[in-house]
Design an enzyme around this catalytic site. Structure first.
Site, PDB file in Angstrom:
ATOM      1  N   HIS A  22      29.626  29.531  39.753  1.00 23.86           N
ATOM      2  CA  HIS A  22      30.711  29.402  41.291  1.00 23.86           C
ATOM      3  C   HIS A  22      29.856  28.879  42.662  1.00 23.86           C
ATOM      4  O   HIS A  22      30.682  28.617  43.424  1.00 23.86           O
ATOM      5  CB  HIS A  22      31.137  30.473  41.368  1.00 23.86           C
ATOM      6  N   TYR A  41      35.742  35.070  50.969  1.00 18.49           N
ATOM      7  CA  TYR A  41      36.204  36.206  49.161  1.00 18.49           C
ATOM      8  C   TYR A  41      35.111  35.366  48.854  1.00 18.49           C
ATOM      9  O   TYR A  41      34.234  35.258  48.704  1.00 18.49           O
ATOM     10  CB  TYR A  41      37.190  35.024  48.718  1.00 18.49           C
ATOM     11  N   TRP A  77      39.932  31.583  33.581  1.00 14.50           N
ATOM     12  CA  TRP A  77      39.653  32.668  33.938  1.00 14.50           C
ATOM     13  C   TRP A  77      38.963  32.567  31.497  1.00 14.50           C
ATOM     14  O   TRP A  77      38.361  32.794  31.482  1.00 14.50           O
ATOM     15  CB  TRP A  77      40.766  32.846  33.400  1.00 14.50           C
TER      16      TRP A  77
END
Length: 104
Positions: A22, A41, A77
């Site tokens: 991330h 976010y 994902w």
């Protein structure tokens, strides 16, 4: 602006890898999020319980949900599937949190 919060989990031995992936996230993923109206976010890690707490402000529920259909989200994902529990469609297992308190 809609405020959303959710909880996910990360495998106990994958905390560092989750954080590494991330920082930074893929630029094309950041662009998709922004283009679909996601703001502020954040994801927080509770290392003792292997929990991830997400918070995001979105312009609309429909635009937020549309992110899941993008190619970059589908690839993300898959990329994250080895560090966290996932659904059969590779999306992370996630539970929405109910708002309790807000101070503007």
């Amino acid at each position: 602006m809609l405020r959303k919060a959710f909880v996910m989990s990360v495998f106990p031995d994958s905390h560092d890898e989750y954080q590494r992936r991330h920082n930074p996230i893929w630029p094309e993923l950041a662009e998709v999020l922004k283009n679909h109206g996601a703001h502020h976010y954040s994801i927080f890690l509770d290392k003792q319980r292997n929990l991830l707490f997400g918070y995001v402000e979105v312009e609309s529920e429909a635009r937020w949900e549309a992110i899941a259909q993008t190619d970059v989200c589908q690839r993300w994902w898959k990329h994250m599937g080895d560090v966290m529990p996932s659904n059969p469609d590779n999306s992370p297992i996630s539970d929405a949190l109910d708002p309790v308190f807000y101070l503007d």
